[in-house]
Design a protein around this motif. Structure first.
Motif, PDB file in Angstrom:
ATOM      1  N   ASN A  88      74.750  43.110  36.421  1.00  0.00           N
ATOM      2  CA  ASN A  88      73.364  42.995  36.889  1.00  0.00           C
ATOM      3  C   ASN A  88      73.277  41.959  38.008  1.00  0.00           C
ATOM      4  O   ASN A  88      72.698  42.209  39.063  1.00  0.00           O
ATOM      5  N   GLU A  89      73.853  40.780  37.753  1.00  0.00           N
ATOM      6  CA  GLU A  89      73.833  39.699  38.750  1.00  0.00           C
ATOM      7  C   GLU A  89      74.573  40.104  40.012  1.00  0.00           C
ATOM      8  O   GLU A  89      74.109  39.827  41.127  1.00  0.00           O
ATOM      9  N   LEU A  90      75.705  40.758  39.846  1.00  0.00           N
ATOM     10  CA  LEU A  90      76.523  41.189  40.976  1.00  0.00           C
ATOM     11  C   LEU A  90      75.742  42.113  41.908  1.00  0.00           C
ATOM     12  O   LEU A  90      75.944  42.107  43.118  1.00  0.00           O
ATOM     13  N   ASN A  91      74.810  42.876  41.333  1.00  0.00           N
ATOM     14  CA  ASN A  91      74.019  43.832  42.102  1.00  0.00           C
ATOM     15  C   ASN A  91      72.609  43.346  42.418  1.00  0.00           C
ATOM     16  O   ASN A  91      71.835  44.068  43.046  1.00  0.00           O
ATOM     17  N   GLY A  92      72.251  42.163  41.957  1.00  0.00           N
ATOM     18  CA  GLY A  92      70.905  41.652  42.184  1.00  0.00           C
ATOM     19  C   GLY A  92      69.841  42.451  41.449  1.00  0.00           C
ATOM     20  O   GLY A  92      68.686  42.490  41.864  1.00  0.00           O
ATOM     21  N   VAL A  93      70.214  43.074  40.345  1.00  0.00           N
ATOM     22  CA  VAL A  93      69.290  43.899  39.561  1.00  0.00           C
ATOM     23  C   VAL A  93      68.652  43.022  38.476  1.00  0.00           C
ATOM     24  O   VAL A  93      69.341  42.384  37.696  1.00  0.00           O
ATOM     25  N   THR A  94      67.331  42.996  38.458  1.00  0.00           N
ATOM     26  CA  THR A  94      66.619  42.153  37.490  1.00  0.00           C
ATOM     27  C   THR A  94      65.801  42.965  36.485  1.00  0.00           C
ATOM     28  O   THR A  94      65.164  42.385  35.606  1.00  0.00           O
ATOM     29  N   ASN A  95      65.809  44.283  36.605  1.00  0.00           N
ATOM     30  CA  ASN A  95      65.008  45.111  35.695  1.00  0.00           C
ATOM     31  C   ASN A  95      65.871  46.004  34.801  1.00  0.00           C
ATOM     32  O   ASN A  95      65.415  46.999  34.277  1.00  0.00           O
ATOM     33  N   ASN A  96      67.140  45.625  34.618  1.00  0.00           N
ATOM     34  CA  ASN A  96      68.040  46.300  33.688  1.00  0.00           C
ATOM     35  C   ASN A  96      68.323  45.320  32.554  1.00  0.00           C
ATOM     36  O   ASN A  96      69.116  44.400  32.701  1.00  0.00           O
ATOM     37  N   TYR A  97      67.626  45.504  31.436  1.00  0.00           N
ATOM     38  CA  TYR A  97      67.704  44.576  30.319  1.00  0.00           C
ATOM     39  C   TYR A  97      68.784  45.023  29.349  1.00  0.00           C
ATOM     40  O   TYR A  97      68.933  46.214  29.073  1.00  0.00           O
ATOM     41  N   VAL A  98      69.549  44.059  28.834  1.00  0.00           N
ATOM     42  CA  VAL A  98      70.693  44.361  27.986  1.00  0.00           C
ATOM     43  C   VAL A  98      70.487  43.730  26.614  1.00  0.00           C
ATOM     44  O   VAL A  98      70.180  42.538  26.512  1.00  0.00           O
ATOM     45  N   ILE A  99      70.659  44.539  25.574  1.00  0.00           N
ATOM     46  CA  ILE A  99      70.525  44.087  24.188  1.00  0.00           C
ATOM     47  C   ILE A  99      71.849  44.307  23.478  1.00  0.00           C
ATOM     48  O   ILE A  99      72.395  45.406  23.508  1.00  0.00           O
ATOM     49  N   CYS A 100      72.356  43.264  22.856  1.00  0.00           N
ATOM     50  CA  CYS A 100      73.573  43.385  22.065  1.00  0.00           C
ATOM     51  C   CYS A 100      73.149  43.796  20.658  1.00  0.00           C
ATOM     52  O   CYS A 100      72.566  43.009  19.914  1.00  0.00           O
ATOM     53  N   GLY A 101      73.376  45.059  20.337  1.00  0.00           N
ATOM     54  CA  GLY A 101      72.978  45.570  19.038  1.00  0.00           C
ATOM     55  C   GLY A 101      73.018  47.082  19.020  1.00  0.00           C
ATOM     56  O   GLY A 101      73.599  47.717  19.908  1.00  0.00           O
ATOM     57  N   TYR A 102      72.398  47.624  18.004  1.00  0.00           N
ATOM     58  CA  TYR A 102      72.364  49.069  17.796  1.00  0.00           C
ATOM     59  C   TYR A 102      70.971  49.610  18.117  1.00  0.00           C
ATOM     60  O   TYR A 102      70.069  48.868  18.495  1.00  0.00           O
ATOM     61  N   ASN A 103      70.801  50.918  17.928  1.00  0.00           N
ATOM     62  CA  ASN A 103      69.533  51.564  18.276  1.00  0.00           C
ATOM     63  C   ASN A 103      68.336  50.994  17.525  1.00  0.00           C
ATOM     64  O   ASN A 103      67.222  51.056  18.027  1.00  0.00           O
ATOM     65  N   ASP A 104      68.531  50.409  16.353  1.00  0.00           N
ATOM     66  CA  ASP A 104      67.393  49.853  15.622  1.00  0.00           C
ATOM     67  C   ASP A 104      66.798  48.621  16.312  1.00  0.00           C
ATOM     68  O   ASP A 104      65.720  48.165  15.961  1.00  0.00           O
ATOM     69  N   ALA A 105      67.478  48.123  17.348  1.00  0.00           N
ATOM     70  CA  ALA A 105      66.974  46.971  18.106  1.00  0.00           C
ATOM     71  C   ALA A 105      66.069  47.387  19.259  1.00  0.00           C
ATOM     72  O   ALA A 105      65.479  46.539  19.921  1.00  0.00           O
ATOM     73  N   VAL A 106      65.949  48.701  19.492  1.00  0.00           N
ATOM     74  CA  VAL A 106      65.176  49.180  20.639  1.00  0.00           C
ATOM     75  C   VAL A 106      64.105  50.158  20.180  1.00  0.00           C
ATOM     76  O   VAL A 106      64.398  51.164  19.540  1.00  0.00           O
TER      77      VAL A 106
END
Length: 181
Positions: A88-106
């Motif tokens: 994300n940082e490498l591409n300057g992308v700030t609207n790609n959110y990352v969650i460490c977990g499984y589908n129940d977290a989203v």
């Protein structure tokens, strides 16, 4: 010390995405390339995208660079999530959110779900993907060994999806489906 390679991946409109090796999805595999091809054909302007098993974040980053309002990616691998955040940082992308977990977290409602993962997980998540997609939402599924493509398609068709496109690669396959088709 092992130096991780950075890949430059061209996108439509003269854009270039940069992805660092370190998790699945560095852009070289036939299934990743197929997903990127499909994302580039979609009108993603203002869309909400979910990246299931985000790996390096390649699909979410591409979606955001192609006009998506936002993307949420999740992966159970901490190393994959670290790599995705770095990319994300490498591409300057700030609207790609990352969650460490499984589908129940989203939770939420998404216009597009991209999942480049194993067929057994795609089948297990079929109801989840159907529930989280908007009416007439798009599911982009890849990473499916050719011999299991039929099983995945039938599972999703039973949930009310219609196949829009099917790509058979050397060993794997990619299927594009529309909810409520």
């Amino acid at each position: 010390m092992y130096e991780r390679k950075i890949y430059d991946i061209p996108l439509k409109g003269g854009k270039t995405m940069r992805i660092r090796q370190g998790a699945f999805g560095s852009g070289e595999h036939e299934t990743t390339l197929a997903c990127l091809k499909h994302l580039q054909k979609m009108d993603l302007a203002g869309k909400r995208v979910l990246d299931v098993g985000c790996g390096t974040g390649i699909l979410g980053i591409a979606a955001c660079m192609l006009g998506a309002e936002m993307c949420i990616g999740f992966d159970p691998s901490f190393a994959a999530c670290e790599t995705a955040l770095f990319c994300n940082e490498l591409n300057g992308v700030t609207n790609n959110y990352v969650i460490c977990g499984y589908n129940d977290a989203v939770r939420g409602c998404f216009d597009v779900v991209a999942a480049n993962i194993y067929q057994d997980i795609l089948i297990a998540l079929c109801s989840y993907i159907a529930d989280i997609l908007t009416d007439e939402g798009i599911a982009l599924l890849s990473g499916i060994p050719i011999e299991y493509n039929y099983d995945v398609r039938v599972c999703y068709e039973r949930q009310g999806f219609k196949v829009l496109d099917l790509n058979l690669h050397d060993e794997y396959s990619t299927v594009l489906l529309k909810k409520g088709g």
